[in-house]
Design an enzyme around this catalytic site. Structure first.
Site, PDB file in Angstrom:
ATOM      1  N   GLU A 111       0.814  -1.215   0.000  1.00 58.24           N
ATOM      2  CA  GLU A 111       0.000   0.000   0.000  1.00 58.24           C
ATOM      3  C   GLU A 111       0.849   1.268   0.000  1.00 58.24           C
ATOM      4  O   GLU A 111       1.944   1.301   0.552  1.00 58.24           O
ATOM      5  CB  GLU A 111      -0.905  -0.008   1.236  1.00 58.24           C
ATOM      6  CG  GLU A 111      -1.887  -1.166   1.189  1.00 58.24           C
ATOM      7  CD  GLU A 111      -2.940  -1.114   2.279  1.00 58.24           C
ATOM      8  OE1 GLU A 111      -4.128  -1.235   1.943  1.00 58.24           O
ATOM      9  OE2 GLU A 111      -2.590  -0.956   3.452  1.00 58.24           O
ATOM     10  N   CYS A 125       3.196   8.488   1.282  1.00 63.08           N
ATOM     11  CA  CYS A 125       3.774   7.516   2.212  1.00 63.08           C
ATOM     12  C   CYS A 125       3.968   6.218   1.444  1.00 63.08           C
ATOM     13  O   CYS A 125       2.999   5.646   0.943  1.00 63.08           O
ATOM     14  CB  CYS A 125       2.782   7.366   3.363  1.00 63.08           C
ATOM     15  SG  CYS A 125       3.227   6.131   4.550  1.00 63.08           S
ATOM     16  N   CYS A 132       6.187  -7.267   7.217  1.00 60.87           N
ATOM     17  CA  CYS A 132       7.237  -6.716   8.081  1.00 60.87           C
ATOM     18  C   CYS A 132       7.722  -7.811   9.018  1.00 60.87           C
ATOM     19  O   CYS A 132       7.003  -8.763   9.288  1.00 60.87           O
ATOM     20  CB  CYS A 132       6.668  -5.550   8.896  1.00 60.87           C
ATOM     21  SG  CYS A 132       7.929  -4.537   9.706  1.00 60.87           S
ATOM     22  N   CYS A 136       5.878  -4.959  15.988  1.00 60.55           N
ATOM     23  CA  CYS A 136       5.514  -3.953  16.993  1.00 60.55           C
ATOM     24  C   CYS A 136       4.051  -4.224  17.369  1.00 60.55           C
ATOM     25  O   CYS A 136       3.212  -4.435  16.488  1.00 60.55           O
ATOM     26  CB  CYS A 136       5.671  -2.537  16.431  1.00 60.55           C
ATOM     27  SG  CYS A 136       7.370  -2.193  15.934  1.00 60.55           S
ATOM     28  N   CYS A 139       1.012  -2.181  15.841  1.00 58.60           N
ATOM     29  CA  CYS A 139       1.016  -1.899  14.390  1.00 58.60           C
ATOM     30  C   CYS A 139       0.341  -3.030  13.627  1.00 58.60           C
ATOM     31  O   CYS A 139       0.665  -4.199  13.805  1.00 58.60           O
ATOM     32  CB  CYS A 139       2.450  -1.718  13.912  1.00 58.60           C
ATOM     33  SG  CYS A 139       2.558  -1.423  12.138  1.00 58.60           S
ATOM     34  N   GLY A 187       6.569  -2.011   6.213  1.00 57.97           N
ATOM     35  CA  GLY A 187       7.939  -2.513   6.188  1.00 57.97           C
ATOM     36  C   GLY A 187       8.943  -1.662   6.935  1.00 57.97           C
ATOM     37  O   GLY A 187       8.658  -0.532   7.340  1.00 57.97           O
ATOM     38  N   GLU A 188      10.120  -2.217   7.127  1.00 63.85           N
ATOM     39  CA  GLU A 188      11.226  -1.534   7.805  1.00 63.85           C
ATOM     40  C   GLU A 188      12.264  -1.157   6.739  1.00 63.85           C
ATOM     41  O   GLU A 188      12.997  -2.017   6.247  1.00 63.85           O
ATOM     42  CB  GLU A 188      11.819  -2.465   8.876  1.00 63.85           C
ATOM     43  CG  GLU A 188      13.128  -1.983   9.473  1.00 63.85           C
ATOM     44  CD  GLU A 188      13.101  -0.541   9.945  1.00 63.85           C
ATOM     45  OE1 GLU A 188      12.227  -0.161  10.734  1.00 63.85           O
ATOM     46  OE2 GLU A 188      13.979   0.230   9.510  1.00 63.85           O
ATOM     47  N   SER A 219      11.701   6.526   7.939  1.00 61.80           N
ATOM     48  CA  SER A 219      11.374   6.215   9.327  1.00 61.80           C
ATOM     49  C   SER A 219      11.813   4.795   9.664  1.00 61.80           C
ATOM     50  O   SER A 219      11.554   3.855   8.915  1.00 61.80           O
ATOM     51  CB  SER A 219       9.859   6.346   9.515  1.00 61.80           C
ATOM     52  OG  SER A 219       9.496   5.977  10.822  1.00 61.80           O
ATOM     53  N   SER A 241      10.867   5.723  15.193  1.00 64.45           N
ATOM     54  CA  SER A 241       9.639   5.306  15.874  1.00 64.45           C
ATOM     55  C   SER A 241      10.015   4.961  17.309  1.00 64.45           C
ATOM     56  O   SER A 241      10.424   3.842  17.592  1.00 64.45           O
ATOM     57  CB  SER A 241       9.049   4.080  15.178  1.00 64.45           C
ATOM     58  OG  SER A 241       8.647   4.438  13.880  1.00 64.45           O
ATOM     59  N   LEU A 242       9.896   5.934  18.197  1.00 63.86           N
ATOM     60  CA  LEU A 242      10.416   5.751  19.556  1.00 63.86           C
ATOM     61  C   LEU A 242       9.395   5.043  20.461  1.00 63.86           C
ATOM     62  O   LEU A 242       9.645   3.960  20.968  1.00 63.86           O
ATOM     63  CB  LEU A 242      10.810   7.117  20.122  1.00 63.86           C
ATOM     64  CG  LEU A 242      11.590   7.062  21.427  1.00 63.86           C
ATOM     65  CD1 LEU A 242      12.913   6.351  21.261  1.00 63.86           C
ATOM     66  CD2 LEU A 242      11.806   8.479  21.967  1.00 63.86           C
ATOM     67  N   HIS A 243       8.285   5.701  20.712  1.00 61.49           N
ATOM     68  CA  HIS A 243       7.109   5.113  21.378  1.00 61.49           C
ATOM     69  C   HIS A 243       7.269   4.739  22.837  1.00 61.49           C
ATOM     70  O   HIS A 243       6.271   4.437  23.514  1.00 61.49           O
ATOM     71  CB  HIS A 243       6.586   3.885  20.614  1.00 61.49           C
ATOM     72  CG  HIS A 243       6.340   4.118  19.163  1.00 61.49           C
ATOM     73  ND1 HIS A 243       5.739   5.255  18.669  1.00 61.49           N
ATOM     74  CD2 HIS A 243       6.638   3.361  18.064  1.00 61.49           C
ATOM     75  CE1 HIS A 243       5.666   5.185  17.354  1.00 61.49           C
ATOM     76  NE2 HIS A 243       6.210   4.061  16.958  1.00 61.49           N
ATOM     77  N   ASN A 318      -4.061   4.673  16.066  1.00 60.66           N
ATOM     78  CA  ASN A 318      -5.124   4.343  15.107  1.00 60.66           C
ATOM     79  C   ASN A 318      -5.522   2.887  15.296  1.00 60.66           C
ATOM     80  O   ASN A 318      -4.690   1.999  15.149  1.00 60.66           O
ATOM     81  CB  ASN A 318      -4.623   4.556  13.676  1.00 60.66           C
ATOM     82  CG  ASN A 318      -4.419   6.027  13.378  1.00 60.66           C
ATOM     83  OD1 ASN A 318      -5.310   6.835  13.557  1.00 60.66           O
ATOM     84  ND2 ASN A 318      -3.210   6.377  12.958  1.00 60.66           N
ATOM     85  N   CYS A 361      -1.643   5.888   9.912  1.00 61.42           N
ATOM     86  CA  CYS A 361      -0.413   5.232  10.382  1.00 61.42           C
ATOM     87  C   CYS A 361      -0.731   3.917  11.060  1.00 61.42           C
ATOM     88  O   CYS A 361      -1.584   3.842  11.937  1.00 61.42           O
ATOM     89  CB  CYS A 361       0.269   6.063  11.464  1.00 61.42           C
ATOM     90  SG  CYS A 361       0.741   7.666  10.970  1.00 61.42           S
TER      91      CYS A 361
END
Ligand code: SAH
Length: 390
Positions: A111, A125, A132, A136, A139, A187-188, A219, A241-243, A318, A361
């Site tokens: 996507e 984006c 992935c 996480c 996600c 993906g990373e 990112s 992406s800290l979180h 989200n 996201c």
């Protein structure tokens, strides 16, 4: 009834085995020209001509290439096409966000999302992988196994598809709607750095798509050893992406932290080339109710970022079906933002976009699945058996 077939035209809908040149990097175009038998002394010039037609004018027909000799055009058309991968689905949100599901191959779907009014005018984006490996916990893409890395050409094709839809050919610098690229799709990116770097070369090429490197953000969830390399190879802007502000919690919700803890991550971030107040690192922080949204954590965040030119992007969580979290209350998010803001950091709260079409996201996920070796064997056997029977 008499049916006439026009054999001079290739029917649009028919599957074609010819490879596409659209989205190829300049070195890859040059290599194709040489494979076609173009004199190596001329292959660079030919590649540049093609690059301009494909990535500046957006042409999908070799006949448009008026400065390429007719004979060569005919040869090109025999061996290649200029079409994009198939668009399996295209949705437009009430807020103007658009989402494409692109089929890169049979069962390989990824996507991309165009978000108007982000960056200078609008951001696309893009995905760097289908699926992935990171898992996480908040996600949606993380619930999908890695199918495969996307090639540089497939990453660039996502930009071509958006440009086609927005009607932004030829490349112009005036009134563009698509001005920024963010590698924040599926993906990373740092697990596919070679292809990401090659795609960034093509996207930023001033004679092609011409979206400058400073308007391209990559990112990562924290593949520490690749972070400085990303900067040296691409000069892109960095987002992390800290979180979470402590290893205990980050180990749980961003499991790559078990491999590269916060100390290792921040050492890598500090080694990112050219950081300054005009080139800051974006820290993404998803707001999970009762998990990472206390004021104490906001203060810890400020401490953690000391000495790093940073802005903080607070992302309201989200939701997706079966997600084990809720989004923090709005007052909690605002209070959190206030602490960060008072410490001198810009802390915009990312307005959720495209939630109605599942484009926000962390909501991206395709139905593509990686087939096991056993499944592939079974299918091959079935095909063979079918072939024999037929
Ligand atoms: N793998 C890369 C690229 C994905 S970027 C990375 O992790 O940075 C997508 C961003 O959205 C990441 O910051 C991710 O952590 C965040 N995200 C994932 N799921 C989310 C969700 N459900 N709600 C809000 N943000 C989410």
């Amino acid at each position: 009834m008499k049916i006439e077939l026009d054999l001079s035209r290739r029917p649009d809908a028919a599957p074609t085995a010819l490879p596409s040149l659209a989205g190829l990097s300049l070195p890859a175009l040059k290599a194709e020209m040489e494979a076609m038998g173009v004199d190596p002394k001329k292959s660079g010039m030919r590649a540049k001509q093609l690059r301009r037609w494909i990535h500046h004018f957006g042409t999908q027909d070799f006949a448009d290439m008026t400065d390429v000799a007719k004979e060569l055009r005919a040869q090109l058309a025999e061996r290649y096409i200029l079409t994009r991968p198939e668009i399996a689905d295209h949705q437009v949100s009430r807020d103007g966000t658009q989402k494409w599901l692109t089929r890169f191959g049979p069962g390989i779907e990824g996507e991309s999302v165009f978000i108007p009014d982000v960056g200078k005018a609008g951001a696309l984006c893009v995905s760097s992988q289908v699926g992935c490996t990171l898992n996480c916990t908040f996600c949606h893409t993380g619930t999908q196994k890695l199918v495969r890395n996307l090639t540089a050409q497939e990453i660039v094709a996502q930009v071509l598809i958006a440009r086609d839809e927005l009607g932004e050919w030829p490349t112009s610098t005036e009134n563009r709607r698509l001005t920024n690229i963010v590698f924040m799709g599926m993906g990373e990116p740092l697990y596919n750095l070679d292809n990401v770097a090659e795609a960034i070369d093509t996207i930023s090429d001033g004679d092609g798509i011409a979206i400058g490197r400073r308007r391209i953000t990559v990112s990562t969830a924290g593949v520490a050893p690749k972070i400085p390399e990303l900067g040296h190879r691409t000069s892109a802007a960095l987002a992390i992406s800290l979180h979470a502000t402590h290893d205990d919690l980050r180990n749980e919700i961003v499991p790559i932290n078990r491999k590269y803890d916060l100390q290792t991550l921040f050492d890598a971030i500090r080694a990112y080339p050219d950081l300054s107040n005009s080139k800051r690192v974006t820290f993404e922080y998803v707001m999970l109710k009762g998990v990472n949204d206390s004021l104490a954590e906001a203060r810890d965040l400020v401490r953690l970022l000391k000495g790093v030119p940073a802005k903080i992007n607070l992302i309201p969580f989200n939701p997706w079906p079966g997600a084990p979290y809720e989004c923090s209350d709005w007052e909690t998010i605002e209070a959190f933002a206030e602490v960060v803001n008072r410490a001198g950091y810009a802390s915009p709260i990312r307005t959720p976009r495209g939630r109605d079409i599942f484009a926000a996201c962390g909501q991206l996920r395709s139905e593509s699945v990686k087939k096991s070796a056993a499944e592939k064997r079974r299918e091959a056997l079935a095909a063979e058996a079918g072939g024999k029977a037929g």
